[in-house]
Scaffold this active site. Structure first.
Site, PDB file in Angstrom:
ATOM      1  N   ASP B 327      35.243  71.066  53.041  1.00  0.00           N
ATOM      2  CA  ASP B 327      35.747  69.884  53.000  1.00  0.00           C
ATOM      3  C   ASP B 327      37.229  69.439  51.481  1.00  0.00           C
ATOM      4  O   ASP B 327      36.047  69.747  51.407  1.00  0.00           O
ATOM      5  CB  ASP B 327      34.391  68.616  52.824  1.00  0.00           C
ATOM      6  CG  ASP B 327      33.973  68.512  54.502  1.00  0.00           C
ATOM      7  OD1 ASP B 327      34.577  69.114  55.081  1.00  0.00           O
ATOM      8  OD2 ASP B 327      32.408  68.412  54.174  1.00  0.00           O
ATOM      9  N   ALA B 399      39.755  44.266  50.929  1.00  0.00           N
ATOM     10  CA  ALA B 399      39.878  45.265  52.133  1.00  0.00           C
ATOM     11  C   ALA B 399      40.758  44.208  51.962  1.00  0.00           C
ATOM     12  O   ALA B 399      42.005  44.666  52.720  1.00  0.00           O
ATOM     13  CB  ALA B 399      39.152  45.362  52.809  1.00  0.00           C
ATOM     14  N   GLN B 400      40.410  42.728  52.207  1.00  0.00           N
ATOM     15  CA  GLN B 400      42.083  42.603  52.833  1.00  0.00           C
ATOM     16  C   GLN B 400      42.922  42.250  52.176  1.00  0.00           C
ATOM     17  O   GLN B 400      44.124  42.395  52.753  1.00  0.00           O
ATOM     18  CB  GLN B 400      41.136  41.310  52.843  1.00  0.00           C
ATOM     19  CG  GLN B 400      40.237  40.025  53.636  1.00  0.00           C
ATOM     20  CD  GLN B 400      38.478  40.760  53.496  1.00  0.00           C
ATOM     21  OE1 GLN B 400      37.853  41.284  52.786  1.00  0.00           O
ATOM     22  NE2 GLN B 400      38.073  40.994  54.706  1.00  0.00           N
ATOM     23  N   ARG B 402      43.429  44.252  49.452  1.00  0.00           N
ATOM     24  CA  ARG B 402      44.078  45.257  49.608  1.00  0.00           C
ATOM     25  C   ARG B 402      45.081  45.600  48.308  1.00  0.00           C
ATOM     26  O   ARG B 402      46.133  46.277  47.790  1.00  0.00           O
ATOM     27  CB  ARG B 402      45.267  46.099  50.439  1.00  0.00           C
ATOM     28  CG  ARG B 402      44.466  45.981  51.794  1.00  0.00           C
ATOM     29  CD  ARG B 402      44.777  46.269  52.438  1.00  0.00           C
ATOM     30  NE  ARG B 402      45.567  48.035  52.140  1.00  0.00           N
ATOM     31  CZ  ARG B 402      46.658  48.769  53.410  1.00  0.00           C
ATOM     32  NH1 ARG B 402      47.296  47.885  54.044  1.00  0.00           N
ATOM     33  NH2 ARG B 402      47.055  49.389  52.665  1.00  0.00           N
ATOM     34  N   LYS B 415      47.742  44.904  40.956  1.00  0.00           N
ATOM     35  CA  LYS B 415      48.855  46.268  42.163  1.00  0.00           C
ATOM     36  C   LYS B 415      48.169  47.157  42.694  1.00  0.00           C
ATOM     37  O   LYS B 415      46.609  46.443  43.347  1.00  0.00           O
ATOM     38  CB  LYS B 415      48.093  47.598  40.536  1.00  0.00           C
ATOM     39  CG  LYS B 415      46.119  47.615  40.284  1.00  0.00           C
ATOM     40  CD  LYS B 415      45.918  48.865  39.647  1.00  0.00           C
ATOM     41  CE  LYS B 415      44.826  49.045  39.626  1.00  0.00           C
ATOM     42  NZ  LYS B 415      44.054  48.503  39.313  1.00  0.00           N
ATOM     43  N   ASP B 538      27.067  67.593  54.354  1.00  0.00           N
ATOM     44  CA  ASP B 538      25.800  66.580  54.196  1.00  0.00           C
ATOM     45  C   ASP B 538      25.331  65.202  55.894  1.00  0.00           C
ATOM     46  O   ASP B 538      24.742  64.966  55.568  1.00  0.00           O
ATOM     47  CB  ASP B 538      26.493  65.904  53.659  1.00  0.00           C
ATOM     48  CG  ASP B 538      27.599  65.244  53.224  1.00  0.00           C
ATOM     49  OD1 ASP B 538      27.888  65.047  54.437  1.00  0.00           O
ATOM     50  OD2 ASP B 538      27.682  64.501  52.049  1.00  0.00           O
TER      51      ASP B 538
END
Lengths: 597, 702
Positions: B327, B399-400, B402, B415, B538
């Protein structure tokens, strides 16, 4: 060693090297079912045989069916040959009116020819009728060689194929061996031999008056045609008792050279066929190289030993160095027309391969010179070896080498991209065990067994009474007999009266073990290999085409062979060698009434 | 310039197995040695010896010579002293082999004892039909629900179904730092015997008594269910076969000798004692005696790396692996993007950009944010400021939006993702210069992430965030390639980013935007091509792939499903360790091969010692074969037997530690090992036997 001797040995090896690739390519095409230049001429015969025998050319067999076919074919031909011998008095083509052959000798001879051994414990001229010789024995020269070649090809397929259950079709391989390989070369070779003076006639024996006024019967017959397959099929059973030392079988140095080439040509070619079939010719050359090293090593022990001769003669002031007018060295039991170099070379070749034809008497070799033929047989006749059997014998050691040393690269050992696991190792060890048990077990028993005098089983009484020499040389004779039987060689140290029920039976059993208990495990290994998946080659793969691997393979062959047989050899030829240098020799035990076979 | 990471300097002599083993014990730990000495005798029981055909033959030989010694003693035969010494050394040979095995087992047993101590009797609070009852932990069944609070020991393996807690797992992993366990996701598995340090959790038990992880771990390290691995069985067949061949050679030597003695009329047939000595010297006792120790020690080495292998077969398979699936995150890269560069727009000073970026990140606790602060300090020595004095207001990342940032002293620094920040700039009446797009595209193409920084309507520039490849990985992949192992990087990134990182890390191939199904398909494809595949995982959705792979290393922090599916569990949850496991697997096979070769090669010298000793009385000429010039026949036989026994004990450390292993090509490895163990094996016994022969003379023993 003389310059001329060295030159002839070098020339022989170069000719062999030159023939390896063309014949290997040809056999590859034949057994892959591809067209060859012989196709137009021979294909009709091939097809006719399939029709006659009901063989489906495209049907493939699992290794068990393949092995079953070999056994069935061998047992059937064995029984026919046995019957010919036991019933010859009632059968045609018996002008001498020879009686039936004893059960034990019949068994021994039938086994001997079926297993490609051609050990002869009888005197042919006075025991076998023409029918027995031709229909019973001569056919085996072709059949047993073809069986070996077929088995060899099946084993190669096992290594070459992957993820399949089958290893080929026995009927097809047998037919192709006969039609495309053995018969054409035999016909051509017979003509060349005739050109050298090998006789070929059906005339009655010639009676002549000798200078002393006595009458001598000179035997002859259809020799050349049998001579070729005797060599090519690595059979070794001669038309005459003196075998290739006889001027009618082997008249000139050129015929001698040709015979030596015929012995090695198929096994050498097979190494290339092997490389071709596994799609990596380097693998084939590596096997060829290992065989060549062992072959030349043998030559360069035997030749100097024979050229050196017996030091005790030198002490008596007899010149044993070669001069312009005499070859020097040990010329006892050798033909003057071949000399020391070609006799030593022939002895090494015939025992490297499982041929057993002789152009000199191995019994008369110096201890070390005679030890090499014995050791060659004990190593398993894998130095070029028998038709087919030599290659699969060497592959067995390749598998063992890869397993033992291959672990040292930190991977489950692989050979030719397939894993060597339990089954392969088990089969390889089984083969080695069978050979060791047969040679050592029978020899040990044969060297001390004690039967009452005039008993049926061994009329001379103690088995030591069957030997022409006492001391270490006698032990070498016993060892040689069972090694030759187990190795399917057929040559004799010619100092043992082996035509008693005891020796006939035990040597017969040794021949069976040496042939089939070696061949079947190898076919099983091939079956297991064919079913495996291929692992792609990477930098982590154990390289099996490198000089290092060749050295490893040679080392494993020598160490396994030496460790197994060194104790016995040390009491035979090795101690005899030292004793000879101490001035102690072993005299012939003259025992009237015993025929030294 | 990348920021400083936990890069370790690569030494000249790079070995894939680090010197530092996590649970290292000295090789000859006194308590282990003491226990092994006792076990050596217990293992003499014929029933146990039968597992080892080679040493069983030696034991039978020792029993026979013991009887012969008793007879010699009863008859007061002068040979009794010799018979006694041979008998003694034959027993030593068996004991030394037993000792090697016991030593290998002892290390595991010591560890098992330590684990057992943690298996104290605990009670559990079980929830049954809405009410709580207290039961013994041993009464818990799969499916029971229990509640564990702060300070309590978790009574059994299970999955957290409610709550979050920090758990001390040092009993299992040896790692004292607590870990977080919470319901849902891939951090839900708890192990019986570990302790809840804070908060509480509700756990659904997943194992029955006697089948818990701890139970299995004890059984594994103790070797209780040890089964011979396929390769070990194959090797056993070879050495048992060789033993039989030598048995033939020695048994038939008796009649050959009888013939020779009768024929030459001098000397005597070698005694049974001498024949047994020859047999024991010839059969591969070195590898026969050490074979099981090598296997156990290999498992133990894996354990010392804090990896729990479910079977020896898995360790062996690791040595055969052709393809490693790794991974990206956490294995190849550090797992967090790091700021590596400030790229100011035209007319903006780099210093100004760095200053703004640092201000906006002061309260940003994400690794990315922290790396910006670190970079700013490194490049411009901009220190952390007491922003609280300035009435700063921090805008956290969502998340909205960003983006994240800070409002202070009238400045509004943001930023974040290019589009979000561009919109922010527009909202404040500014415009984004076209050159910005060029910069962000360039960063994206190189596998990095652009972080645009703006102050109100003024775009300042871009911070280049980069996936930082772990130090030394490139070298490791290079070594793996040299050994013929391909590495494939698995990542959820887009192919562009994945390609850039793959190139930087030096992996052979990559699988981008990988779904669990893609991963599974890749494994199957590789396996269909005959390759063996190793992977780590995992999550629960890794479980099918872990089960399909030939070597599946599950992380201990992972779910129970993952741990059940794999055939190894890494208690440290360090996916890079897969490479070490491969190395240990290879080393295990190499050690077996090396000692087998050595054992067989040794026989050459023994022949030159014993054969002349046996037969010089019959054929004095054979004395020429005594090339070592051994003093007397008895001394020669005894010296060989003693050498044969001592070499076992001398090689115990090698068997336990494994042969030296360098990651090189198979051809180079073969050359080196053949020289050391093959040629060395032929030569070494000559001086060894000679020396023992002289010592025996000095001590007047033979």
């Amino acid at each position: 060693m003389t310059a001329s001797g060295l030159f002839q040995i070098a020339l022989y090896f170069l000719v062999l090297l030159a023939l390896t690739k063309p014949l290997g390519l040809y056999m590859n095409r034949v057994f892959q079912g591809e067209r060859t230049f012989m196709h137009r001429l021979l294909r009709p015969f091939e097809v006719a045989i399939y029709k006659l025998c009901g063989i489906d050319e495209r049907a493939e067999q699992h290794w068990t069916r393949y092995a079953g076919g070999i056994l069935l074919f061998s047992v059937a031909t064995l029984l026919v040959t046995y019957a010919f011998q036991r019933l010859q008095q009632w059968l045609p083509l018996n002008p001498q009116g020879l009686g039936p052959i004893s059960p034990d000798s019949s068994f021994n001879t039938a086994m001997s020819f079926t297993t490609n051994t051609n050990w002869q414990s009888y005197v042919p001229e006075t025991t076998m009728s023409y029918l027995t010789q031709m229909a019973g024995l001569a056919t085996h020269n072709f059949f047993s060689a073809a069986v070996g070649l077929a088995a060899g090809i099946a084993v190669i397929r096992g290594f070459a194929r992957h993820s399949v259950k089958t290893v080929g079709n026995f009927g097809v391989d047998l037919t192709r061996s006969l039609v495309y390989v053995l018969l054409p070369i035999s016909i051509l070779g017979a003509l060349v031999l005739v050109s050298q003076g090998v006789i070929q006639n059906l005339a009655p024996y010639t009676k002549i008056a000798t200078l002393e006024g006595a009458t001598q019967t000179i035997a002859h017959g259809p020799t050349a045609s049998q001579e070729v397959i005797k060599m090519l099929g690595i059979n070794g059973g001669g038309f005459f008792n003196a075998n290739s030392a006889h001027p009618y079988e082997n008249p000139t140095p050129l015929s001698n050279f040709l015979q030596m080439v015929l012995i090695f040509v198929i096994p050498a070619g097979l190494t290339y066929t092997f490389g071709k079939m596994v799609r990596d010719t380097r693998q084939g050359w590596a096997i060829f190289a290992a065989m060549s090293i062992l072959f030349l090593a043998g030559v360069f022990v035997t030749y100097p030993a024979e050229q050196g001769g017996n030091p005790n003669l030198s002490k008596l002031g007899i010149e044993s160095a070669p001069t312009a007018s005499q070859p020097g060295g040990n010329l006892e039991g050798k033909e003057v027309r071949f000399g020391i170099a070609n006799s030593a070379l022939f002895a090494v070749i015939t025992t490297d391969a499982s041929c057993g034809a002789v152009n000199s008497m191995h019994d008369s070799f110096t201890p070390l010179g005679g030890m090499i033929p014995l050791l060659n047989i004990q190593l398993g006749e894998i130095i070029f070896g028998g038709v087919g059997s030599g290659l699969y014998g060497m592959l067995l050691f390749a598998v063992l080498s890869v397993f033992i040393a291959g672990l040292m690269v930190g991977r489950t050992p692989e050979y030719l991209c397939k894993k060597i696991e339990q089954k392969e190792v088990k089969m390889a060890m089984l083969s080695v065990l069978v050979a060791a048990l047969s040679i050592l077990g029978f020899s040990a028993f044969g060297s001390v067994a004690h039967f009452p005098k005039d008993s049926y089983i061994n009329p001379p009484g103690p088995t030591t009474a069957n030997l022409s020499n006492n001391g270490p040389h006698g032990l070498s004779q016993v060892l040689y007999a069972y090694s030759s039987g187990t190795g399917n060689n057929g040559s004799a140290f010619a100092g043992i009266n082996a035509n008693t029920p005891f020796f006939n039976t035990t040597i017969g059993l040794a021949m069976f073990a040496g042939r089939f208990l070696m061949m079947i495990p190898l076919l099983a290994m091939a079956g297991s290999q064919a079913a495996k998946k291929r692992i792609p080659v990477s930098a982590g793969t154990f390289p099996t085409h490198s000089p290092l691997f060749v050295a490893l393979l040679v080392g494993v062959v020598l160490i396994v062979g030496a460790l197994t047989y060194f104790p016995a050899l040390s009491l035979g030829p090795i101690v005899e060698h030292y004793l000879m240098h101490d001035g102690k020799l072993f005299s012939l035990l003259l025992n009237p009434g015993v025929v030294w076979g | 310039m990348p920021v400083a990471t936990e890069q370790q300097p690569i030494a000249e002599d790079v070995t894939l197995i680090p010197k530092k083993a996590l649970r290292a014990r000295p090789l000859f730990d006194p308590p282990i040695v003491k226990r092994a000495l006792g076990d050596s005798f217990r293992k003499l029981a014929p029933r146990l010896m039968l597992n080892n055909p080679v040493m069983f033959v030696v034991e039978v030989g020792a029993v026979i010579t013991s009887v012969l010694f008793a007879r010699d003693l009863a008859l007061a035969a002068p040979i009794a002293g010799f018979t006694f010494q041979i008998t003694l050394w034959l027993w030593f040979t068996v004991l030394f082999a037993n000792f090697a095995e016991a030593m290998a087992e002892g290390r595991g047993k010591a560890q098992a004892d330590a684990l057992r101590k943690t298996k104290t009797e605990t009670t559990a609070r079980r929830v049954m039909g809405g009410r709580m009852e207290t039961v013994a932990a041993t009464q818990l069944r799969s499916g029971d629900i229990v509640i564990i609070e702060q300070g309590e020991i978790i009574p059994g393996d299970g999955d957290v179904i409610e709550g979050i807690a920090s758990v001390d797992e040092s009993a299992i992993t040896g790692e004292s730092a607590p870990v977080i366990r919470e319901s849902g996701g891939d951090r839900s598995a708890v192990t019986g015997g570990t302790r809840v340090l804070s908060d509480w959790i509700r756990v659904k038990i997943t194992s029955n008594p006697g089948e818990t992880f701890l139970d299995r771990m004890i059984a594994l390290v103790e070797g209780a269910q040890r089964q011979k691995t396929p390769n070990e069985i194959a090797l056993n067949i070879v050495i048992a076969g060789l033993t039989l061949i030598f048995l033939f050679a020695v048994v038939t030597l008796q009649p050959f000798a009888a013939y020779s003695v009768a024929s030459s009329g001098s000397g005597a047939v070698p005694s049974v004692t001498v024949l047994i000595s020859l047999l024991v010297c010839l059969i591969p006792t070195t590898i026969g005696g050490l074979l099981s120790a090598i296997g156990i020690a290999g498992m133990d080495r894996v354990m010392q790396h804090n990896v729990l292998a479910m079977s020896g077969k898995a360790v062996e398979a690791a040595g055969d692996v052709n393809t490693l699936l790794l991974d990206k995150t956490g294995t190849i890269t550090l797992g967090n993007r790091q700021a590596v560069e400030f790229i100011p727009l035209a007319h903006v000073e780099e210093h100004e950009l760095a200053d703004a970026a640092q201000l906006s990140s002061l309260a940003d606790e994400t690794p990315e944010g922290r790396s910006i602060v670190v970079l700013a300090k490194q490049k411009f020595n901009i220190r952390g400021r007491e922003v609280m004095e300035h009435e700063a207001r921090f805008i956290p990342f969502t998340a909205q939006t960003r983006m994240s940032g800070v409002d202070l002293d009238g400045r509004r620094i943001r930023k974040g993702a290019t589009e979000s920040v561009a919109q922010f700039v527009h909202e404040h009446g500014g415009a984004v210069p076209p050159e910005l797009v060029g910069i962000t595209d360039r960063i994206s193409r190189s596998g990095g992430t652009p972080l645009v920084v703006a102050d109100r309507g003024r775009a300042l520039g871009v911070v280049h965030l980069k996936d930082v490849v772990k130090g030394g990985m490139r070298e490791r992949f290079h070594q793996l390639r040299a050994m013929g192992i391909r590495t494939i990087m698995i990542t959820g990134d887009n192919p562009l980013t994945a390609a850039a990182i793959a190139a930087e890390a030096g992996v052979d191939d990559f699988l981008a935007q990988a779904t669990p199904k893609d991963k599974m398909d890749l494994i199957k494809r590789e396996q269909a091509g005959g390759r063996l595949v190793a992977m780590t995982g995992d999550g629960t959705n890794d479980a099918p792939a872990l089960a399909q792979a030939d070597v599946g290393l599950a992380m201990n922090t992972g779910t129970m499903a993952a741990k059940e599916a794999g055939n190894m569990v890494d208690l440290d949850s360090n996916p890079t360790k897969l490479i070490e496991v491969v190395a240990i697997g290879k080393q295990l096979l190499m050690t077996r091969g090396a000692l087998t070769t050595f054992s067989i090669a040794n026989d050459v010298a023994k022949y030159f010692a014993i054969l002349p000793a046996m037969f010089t009385a019959t054929y004095p000429a054979l004395a020429t074969l005594n090339i070592m010039g051994l003093r007397t026949p008895q001394s020669a036989v005894l010296a060989s037997v003693i050498f044969n026994a001592l070499i076992i004990i001398a090689l115990v450390p090698l068997a336990l530690r494994g042969v030296k292993y360098r990651p090189t090509s198979a051809a180079a490895m073969l050359r080196r090992n053949l020289l050391i163990y093959g040629l060395g094996g032929v030569i070494a016994p000559f001086p060894g036997i000679w020396l023992i022969d002289r010592l025996l003379g000095l001590l007047n023993l033979a």
